[in-house]
Motif scaffolding. Structure first.
Motif, PDB file in Angstrom:
ATOM      1  N   ASN A 170       0.444  -1.457  -0.151  1.00  0.00           N
ATOM      2  CA  ASN A 170      -0.272   0.348  -0.182  1.00  0.00           C
ATOM      3  C   ASN A 170       1.200   1.359   0.038  1.00  0.00           C
ATOM      4  O   ASN A 170       1.698   1.589   0.984  1.00  0.00           O
ATOM      5  N   ARG A 171       0.629   1.977  -0.874  1.00  0.00           N
ATOM      6  CA  ARG A 171       1.629   3.550  -1.460  1.00  0.00           C
ATOM      7  C   ARG A 171       0.795   4.711   0.477  1.00  0.00           C
ATOM      8  O   ARG A 171       2.501   4.569   0.255  1.00  0.00           O
ATOM      9  N   LEU A 172       0.110   3.955   0.763  1.00  0.00           N
ATOM     10  CA  LEU A 172       0.817   4.682   1.967  1.00  0.00           C
ATOM     11  C   LEU A 172       1.158   4.423   3.174  1.00  0.00           C
ATOM     12  O   LEU A 172       2.077   5.608   4.389  1.00  0.00           O
ATOM     13  N   ASP A 181       5.107   5.401   0.338  1.00  0.00           N
ATOM     14  CA  ASP A 181       5.228   6.821  -0.751  1.00  0.00           C
ATOM     15  C   ASP A 181       4.901   8.197  -0.795  1.00  0.00           C
ATOM     16  O   ASP A 181       4.210   8.198   0.056  1.00  0.00           O
ATOM     17  N   ASP A 204       4.904  11.145  -0.891  1.00  0.00           N
ATOM     18  CA  ASP A 204       3.981  12.078  -2.382  1.00  0.00           C
ATOM     19  C   ASP A 204       2.760  11.648  -2.146  1.00  0.00           C
ATOM     20  O   ASP A 204       1.781  12.281  -1.471  1.00  0.00           O
ATOM     21  N   TYR A 205       2.497  10.066  -2.356  1.00  0.00           N
ATOM     22  CA  TYR A 205       0.655  10.083  -1.972  1.00  0.00           C
ATOM     23  C   TYR A 205       0.005   9.817  -0.636  1.00  0.00           C
ATOM     24  O   TYR A 205      -0.715  10.168  -0.368  1.00  0.00           O
ATOM     25  N   ALA A 206       1.175   9.532   0.441  1.00  0.00           N
ATOM     26  CA  ALA A 206       0.944   9.561   1.859  1.00  0.00           C
ATOM     27  C   ALA A 206       0.470  10.966   1.749  1.00  0.00           C
ATOM     28  O   ALA A 206      -0.455  11.236   2.870  1.00  0.00           O
ATOM     29  N   GLU A 260      -1.298  13.596   0.559  1.00  0.00           N
ATOM     30  CA  GLU A 260      -2.449  13.264   0.055  1.00  0.00           C
ATOM     31  C   GLU A 260      -3.784  12.390   1.153  1.00  0.00           C
ATOM     32  O   GLU A 260      -5.017  13.430   0.694  1.00  0.00           O
ATOM     33  N   THR A 261      -3.283  11.762   1.609  1.00  0.00           N
ATOM     34  CA  THR A 261      -4.305  11.259   2.458  1.00  0.00           C
ATOM     35  C   THR A 261      -4.310  12.208   4.133  1.00  0.00           C
ATOM     36  O   THR A 261      -3.238  13.106   4.662  1.00  0.00           O
ATOM     37  N   LYS A 271       1.200  11.799   5.829  1.00  0.00           N
ATOM     38  CA  LYS A 271       3.269  11.459   5.550  1.00  0.00           C
ATOM     39  C   LYS A 271       2.734   9.292   5.595  1.00  0.00           C
ATOM     40  O   LYS A 271       1.472   9.401   6.053  1.00  0.00           O
ATOM     41  N   PRO A 272       3.112   8.302   4.939  1.00  0.00           N
ATOM     42  CA  PRO A 272       3.654   7.406   5.562  1.00  0.00           C
ATOM     43  C   PRO A 272       3.432   7.109   6.871  1.00  0.00           C
ATOM     44  O   PRO A 272       4.257   7.976   8.068  1.00  0.00           O
TER      45      PRO A 272
END
Length: 322
Positions: free
Chosen positions: A211-213, A216, A218-220, A222-223, A227-228
């Motif tokens: 899971n990118r969370l 990644d 950059d991805y995290a 935006e959640t 952050k991861p």
């Protein structure tokens, strides 16, 4: 994570209510017909009291002529409430603190909207919008239904035989027990280690949870976490690490865990396992928590384990010389 889930997402919105001048017989009929365990007493759509099935089983069971008794004379008040925007973790803490099973939910009048204002808690200030019970919460926090809050035992620190294959310098283990060879109620095991980027990446590779969370940045970003974060099951693994170091050979029978808050990558996480029930035949129930660097509880639950005798030390000696 539970701290990001508001009460409004799991509360029951179809609340069964009655006016203060309704009778106790009316309340009993409402509970029966609606198959609920409480009636919230309201005045101008604001909760002022509550009557529960527990009241009928205790203080009302020997009363006569329930049709002639007004709810206002027997309801529990002031009513304990919570704001709709509070988290379900706040709700669990509130129910545990006051020893109740029903928590009316109000539309918060305080500026933060978290239902934490003293007036709202004590006086039912705010319009009734739902109700939350231990039944709804048990779906998310299953161990709540038999949470006992730990024991009062204070056992001394012990050195126990640990049959782990290896240890690391940045891992720590501490054990307080009645003795060093058996498990007893009140024993506490603590295991701590830093959770590194490498740990998270290795866990993702081994389990397939990519899971990118968790991987990644950059991805995290935006959640909701920004952050991861560490995999929840990886954090849960620290509990297994602590239990593996109990006196004896620990065998998992079951575990229930609730993920209350995210664990940040790079934090030193600490698992604490306290033996709270002797279930007989070498089986024990253990309350479990994991805390982050800031001592915030990120995970809690309980486990049931079977503790067998360890193989004789001669087996270890043979393995060491093989």
């Amino acid at each position: 994570m539970h701290r990001t889930i508001p009460v409004s997402e799991i509360m029951v919105t179809d609340v069964v209510t009655a006016r203060p001048d309704a009778t106790v017989a009316d309340a009993a009929t409402l509970m029966r017909d609606n198959q609920v365990s409480s009636v919230v007493v309201v005045r101008d759509d604001r909760p002022v009291g509550i009557v529960t099935e527990g009241d009928f089983a205790t203080c009302l069971c020997d009363r006569q002529d329930l049709a002639g008794i007004e709810i206002a004379d027997v309801m529990s008040r002031p009513v304990e409430t919570i704001g709709a925007h509070a988290s379900i973790v706040d709700a669990v803490e509130r129910l545990r603190a006051v020893g109740l099973e029903h928590l009316p939910v109000v539309e918060s009048d305080d500026s933060d909207g978290d239902g934490s204002g003293a007036d709202e808690r004590e006086n039912g200030d705010g319009e009734l919008v739902g109700i939350l019970t231990t039944m709804e919460l048990s779906y998310f926090v299953p161990h709540l239904i038999h949470h006992v809050g730990g024991t009062d035992a204070e056992h001394p620190r012990r050195q126990v035989r640990s049959d782990t294959l290896y240890e690391r310098d940045d891992w720590t283990f501490d054990y307080h027990g009645e003795d060093e060879s058996t498990v007893s109620v009140g024993d506490v095991a603590t295991f701590s280690k830093p959770i590194t980027v490498e740990d998270v990446e290795t866990f993702a590779e081994v389990t397939g949870d990519t899971n990118r969370l968790h991987l990644d940045a950059d991805y995290a970003a935006e959640t909701r976490f920004g952050k991861p974060i560490v995999h929840g099951v990886l954090a849960n693994g620290l509990i297994s690490a602590a239990l593996a170091r109990l006196p004896g050979l620990t065998i998992y029978l079951s575990q229930e865990s609730s993920f209350l808050a995210p664990l940040s990558i790079g934090d030193r996480a600490t698992a604490v396992c306290e033996v709270v029930d002797d279930l007989g035949r070498s089986k024990y129930r253990i309350e479990t928590t994991v805390r982050d660097d800031g001592d915030e509880v990120v995970l809690e639950g309980d486990a049931v384990v079977l503790v067998d005798e360890l193989p004789p030390e001669s087996v270890l000696e043979q393995a060491a010389t093989a």
